[in-house]
Design an enzyme around this catalytic site. Structure first.
Site, PDB file in Angstrom:
ATOM      1  N   CYS A   2       0.848  -1.176   0.000  1.00  0.00           N
ATOM      2  CA  CYS A   2       0.000   0.000   0.000  1.00  0.00           C
ATOM      3  C   CYS A   2       0.896   1.242   0.000  1.00  0.00           C
ATOM      4  CB  CYS A   2      -0.942   0.109   1.198  1.00  0.00           C
ATOM      5  SG  CYS A   2      -2.114  -1.231   1.299  1.00  0.00           S
ATOM      6  N   ARG A  28       3.427  -0.348  -4.964  1.00  0.00           N
ATOM      7  CA  ARG A  28       3.183  -0.904  -3.635  1.00  0.00           C
ATOM      8  C   ARG A  28       1.848  -1.634  -3.529  1.00  0.00           C
ATOM      9  NH1 ARG A  28       6.879   1.782  -0.181  1.00  0.00           N
ATOM     10  NH2 ARG A  28       5.805   0.927   1.595  1.00  0.00           N
ATOM     11  N   TRP A  74      -2.818  -2.691  -1.606  1.00  0.00           N
ATOM     12  CA  TRP A  74      -2.624  -4.134  -1.751  1.00  0.00           C
ATOM     13  C   TRP A  74      -3.471  -4.738  -0.636  1.00  0.00           C
ATOM     14  CZ3 TRP A  74      -0.739  -8.228   1.209  1.00  0.00           C
ATOM     15  CH2 TRP A  74      -0.501  -9.409   0.505  1.00  0.00           C
ATOM     16  N   ASN A  98      -1.203   2.039   5.535  1.00  0.00           N
ATOM     17  CA  ASN A  98      -0.395   0.933   5.023  1.00  0.00           C
ATOM     18  C   ASN A  98       0.001   0.089   6.220  1.00  0.00           C
ATOM     19  OD1 ASN A  98       1.616  -0.720   3.875  1.00  0.00           O
ATOM     20  ND2 ASN A  98       3.183   0.835   4.214  1.00  0.00           N
ATOM     21  N   GLY A  99      -0.174  -1.235   6.108  1.00  0.00           N
ATOM     22  CA  GLY A  99       0.223  -2.114   7.211  1.00  0.00           C
ATOM     23  C   GLY A  99      -0.956  -2.919   7.707  1.00  0.00           C
ATOM     24  N   GLU A 476      14.954 -19.523  -8.843  1.00  0.00           N
ATOM     25  CA  GLU A 476      14.655 -18.187  -9.354  1.00  0.00           C
ATOM     26  C   GLU A 476      13.873 -18.289 -10.676  1.00  0.00           C
ATOM     27  OE1 GLU A 476      14.423 -15.450  -8.182  1.00  0.00           O
ATOM     28  OE2 GLU A 476      14.493 -14.021  -9.818  1.00  0.00           O
ATOM     29  N   LYS A 480      10.107 -16.834 -11.145  1.00  0.00           N
ATOM     30  CA  LYS A 480       9.831 -15.817 -12.175  1.00  0.00           C
ATOM     31  C   LYS A 480       8.677 -16.272 -13.055  1.00  0.00           C
ATOM     32  CE  LYS A 480      11.456 -13.306 -11.039  1.00  0.00           C
ATOM     33  NZ  LYS A 480      12.205 -12.562 -10.065  1.00  0.00           N
ATOM     34  N   GLU A 483       5.228 -16.320 -11.088  1.00  0.00           N
ATOM     35  CA  GLU A 483       4.641 -15.047 -10.667  1.00  0.00           C
ATOM     36  C   GLU A 483       4.141 -14.208 -11.829  1.00  0.00           C
ATOM     37  OE1 GLU A 483       8.814 -12.818  -9.526  1.00  0.00           O
ATOM     38  OE2 GLU A 483       7.002 -12.068  -8.633  1.00  0.00           O
ATOM     39  N   HIS A 499      12.937 -39.085  -5.371  1.00  0.00           N
ATOM     40  CA  HIS A 499      12.398 -39.413  -4.046  1.00  0.00           C
ATOM     41  C   HIS A 499      10.925 -39.052  -3.943  1.00  0.00           C
ATOM     42  CE1 HIS A 499      16.310 -40.640  -2.614  1.00  0.00           C
ATOM     43  NE2 HIS A 499      16.798 -39.570  -3.232  1.00  0.00           N
ATOM     44  N   LYS A 598       5.172  -4.611  -5.203  1.00  0.00           N
ATOM     45  CA  LYS A 598       6.630  -4.564  -5.303  1.00  0.00           C
ATOM     46  C   LYS A 598       7.306  -4.518  -3.934  1.00  0.00           C
ATOM     47  CE  LYS A 598      10.410  -4.008  -7.804  1.00  0.00           C
ATOM     48  NZ  LYS A 598      10.894  -5.278  -8.355  1.00  0.00           N
TER      49      LYS A 598
HETATM   50  C1  F6R Z   1      10.079 -11.799  -7.095  1.00  0.00           C
HETATM   51  C2  F6R Z   1      10.297 -10.674  -6.205  1.00  0.00           C
HETATM   52  C3  F6R Z   1      10.147 -10.895  -4.759  1.00  0.00           C
HETATM   53  C4  F6R Z   1      11.163 -10.072  -3.960  1.00  0.00           C
HETATM   54  C5  F6R Z   1      10.881 -10.209  -2.458  1.00  0.00           C
HETATM   55  C6  F6R Z   1      11.892  -9.454  -1.635  1.00  0.00           C
HETATM   56  O1  F6R Z   1      10.283 -11.442  -8.420  1.00  0.00           O
HETATM   57  O2  F6R Z   1      10.564  -9.578  -6.632  1.00  0.00           O
HETATM   58  O3  F6R Z   1      10.217 -12.249  -4.418  1.00  0.00           O
HETATM   59  O4  F6R Z   1      12.445 -10.528  -4.276  1.00  0.00           O
HETATM   60  O5  F6R Z   1       9.598  -9.732  -2.181  1.00  0.00           O
HETATM   61  O6  F6R Z   1      11.831  -8.095  -1.910  1.00  0.00           O
HETATM   62  P1  F6R Z   1      13.006  -7.136  -1.500  1.00  0.00           P
HETATM   63  O7  F6R Z   1      14.209  -7.534  -2.286  1.00  0.00           O
HETATM   64  O8  F6R Z   1      12.514  -5.775  -1.855  1.00  0.00           O
HETATM   65  O9  F6R Z   1      13.225  -7.317  -0.035  1.00  0.00           O
END
Ligand code: F6R
Length: 603
Positions: A2, A28, A74, A98-99, A476, A480, A483, A499, A598
């Site tokens: 948020c 956010r 969010w 926010n929170g 990773e 990617k 998501e 296993h 983000k």
């Molecule tokens: C995935 C992604 C998230 C962040 C995670 C940590 O593409 O971006 O998994 O890596 O939320 O975020 P930061 O690095 O901002 O602590």
């Protein structure tokens, strides 16, 4: 999560300032957006589910207003609909938040007994009613906010307007980011600096538990009823360009920025020699163990770093997910360095994990991208990655900058310990020079990734397998893909598949096998053969030139061979590109995948 923004000024600029700020803060959360402003001595609220662009269509930009607050959401409590959107107004108070107010149910029951009626499912409406209730008893806004702060549990940042003081903004911060921007005739409240950087470079940082009263001419900050001295600081950084530069998506642009980001991140430490690396990095001599703590992709970068540090610097390195670490026995040793990694520098769990490590008496090192962020301020030692502003929700360039920084740490320690020969060092320096060129080469192979994406986009499950560093890369690649394309995938340590999970492998099940670590290459290739013989459609990503037997894969992506310390920075590129093109074929909202944000400022 948020984004919140607040404005007070005397130029009638409120609406534009709020909307501009929300556009920047949308990373956010984009479940809904809303603003509240004062129009002819009354608070007006405009809010709508969906992105800020939905909100923009509903606004009359001719309205002149001098005070207002805005929010991009969010969703944490209740559906992402208009009713649950912020701002919320109860009695005389209008709030954006926010929170999470963790004990909101208990407070809600108390307030219902006092006659309050709630129309939304949110904790924010409860916070708003609580302040209104306390204000009726106390008749003083600041005292009411202070007492509400003692009654609420959790982490929250709020911007508040009271009907009785339409020339004043109020702010409250507890464990969620919030700053006050200061200019001569205008003041701002914001979740981050970027939303106000084009308006002012002066700001007041709030600490946890601080609340503030903001008028046109003055800002007063309090904590527990006591007024604090206000220090106005200057932002030391500038707004990065947030232009897509002709790319269809920010994610694609950011993937393509990786060669530049690598140069910027590594450049200050390594040129033709590594002298500066030894001088400029913290001294790691006294640490016998390293613990790296992070969330999501940053954890995946940490897992790559673990392999590098253990292999080259010979230091036991454990990786922990911040949200788990916080609530586990830490078992931190005296000579253990705690490294936290975060792009945003605001991730709530990572920040709290860092605080716990500090309380435990351990040295902490932040590998952070966002300058001046909460984690950057809190860590004892700091190394900034130079990825610049990352807009796409799925991280790409920040992830690889984190990996690059961890490689530098491994290189620093191994050189100091004399674990690396001169010849190997020369090889590494040579590879650091050519790496951006190799990255460009890989980025140029768009058609290869597109063809693979076409063949995978209609599947329901994809498996990634690899060992050691390649397993970390699988994680990773799989994240990617999930998501941004909403296609289910799993990353497995190649030797672990048999296993249990191998029962899911059928004819044409896509398996992406990664083999870049020569020490385990033949082992992984055997595991790939095992899935191939069960009908899997294998995409083989490797830096090996040739194999004795070529019939264990269907498609091969050959990546250039460089030193192991640098190789992950190449391997990840095809993974990012394939995920991107699958998401594009599946028509997904690539830069803003559903349900995500983000910056994860709730736990
Ligand atoms: C995935 C992604 C998230 C962040 C995670 C940590 O593409 O971006 O998994 O890596 O939320 O975020 P930061 O690095 O901002 O602590």
């Amino acid at each position: 999560m948020c984004g919140i923004i607040g404005y007070i000024g005397n130029k009638g600029n409120c609406i534009n300032t709020l909307v501009d700020g929300l556009s920047v803060l949308e990373y956010r959360g984009y479940d809904s957006a809303g603003i509240a402003y004062c129009d002819k001595e009354h608070i007006k609220i405009i809010k709508q589910s969906g992105s800020v662009s939905n909100l923009k269509k509903m606004i009359d930009y001719n309205i002149k207003s001098n005070i207002g607050i805005g929010h991009t959401r969010w969703a944490t409590h209740g559906k992402a609909n208009k009713t649950n959107s912020h701002p919320h107004k109860v009695g005389k108070f209008t709030i954006v938040h926010n929170g999470i107010v963790e004990n909101y149910n208990e407070l809600k029951r108390m307030l219902i007994d006092e006659g309050y009626i709630f129309i939304s499912d949110t904790d924010t409406e409860v916070a708003c009613a609580l302040i209104d209730y306390l204000y009726k008893k106390k008749g003083n806004v600041l005292d009411s906010i202070n007492e509400a702060n003692t009654l609420m549990l959790g982490g929250y940042a709020m911007a508040i307007i009271c009907d009785d003081y339409l020339d004043t903004l109020y702010a409250l911060k507890n464990k969620c980011p919030l700053i006050i921007g200061v200019d001569k005739d205008e003041k701002y409240i914001s979740s981050d600096a970027y939303a106000i950087l084009d308006k002012t470079n002066k700001n007041i940082e709030l600490n946890d538990g601080d609340y503030a009263m903001i008028n046109l001419n003055k800002v007063k900050v309090f904590n527990s009823g006591i007024e604090k001295q206000v220090n106005i600081k200057k932002f030391k950084y500038k707004m990065d360009s947030i232009d897509k530069k002709g790319y269809e998506h920010y994610m694609l642009k950011e993937i393509h920025e990786q060669p530049e980001v690598f140069k910027k991140t590594v450049g200050p430490y390594v040129n033709t020699t590594i002298d500066r690396l030894l001088e400029k990095m913290p001294n790691f001599d006294k640490y016998e163990k390293i613990r790296i703590i992070a969330c999501g992709s940053a954890t995946h970068a940490a897992l790559v770093g673990k392999q590098m540090i253990e292999s080259y610097a010979n230091i036991k390195t454990d990786v922990e997910i911040a949200s788990e670490f916080r609530y586990s026995k830490p078992f931190l040793q005296k000579n253990e360095l705690v490294i936290v990694i975060s792009q945003s520098g605001e991730t709530a769990d990572t920040l709290e994990a860092l605080k716990l490590a500090k309380q435990n008496g351990n040295d902490t090192l932040g590998i952070i991208n966002a300058k001046g962020s909460s984690i950057a301020k809190e860590a004892n030692l700091l190394l900034y990655t130079e990825a610049g502003k990352e807009i796409a929700v799925a991280t790409t360039k920040a992830y690889s900058a984190q990996v690059a920084m961890l490689s530098l740490i491994a290189l620093n320690i191994s050189t100091k310990k004399g674990l690396i020969s001169n010849q190997e060092l020369v090889e590494i320096l040579e590879d650091i020079k050519v790496l951006p060129v190799y990255m460009e080469e890989l980025l140029d192979r768009k058609n290869e990734y597109l063809e693979i994406a076409k063949s995978l986009a209609c599947h329901n499950d994809i498996f990634f397998i690899g060992r050691k560093v390649d397993y970390a890369l699988c994680m990773e690649g799989s994240l990617k893909l999930k998501e941004i394309s909403y296609l289910h995938s799993e990353a497995y340590a190649a030797g672990e598949l048999k296993h249990g999970t191998i029962s899911l492998i059928d004819k044409d099940t896509p398996v992406i096998g990664i083999v870049t670590d020569n020490n385990v290459a033949l082992k992984t290739i055997s595991n790939i053969e095992e899935v191939k013989s069960r009908g899997a459609n294998v995409i083989y990503i490797t830096n090996r030139c040739s194999e004795e037997n070529d019939n264990f894969y269907d498609i091969k992506i050959r990546i250039p061979k460089v030193h192991n310390l640098l190789s992950p920075l190449l391997t990840v590129i095809p993974l990012q590109m394939i995920a991107y093109y699958i998401a594009k074929i599946r028509n997904c909202n690539i830069d803003k995948p559903k349900n995500l944000a983000k910056s994860v400022t709730v736990e």
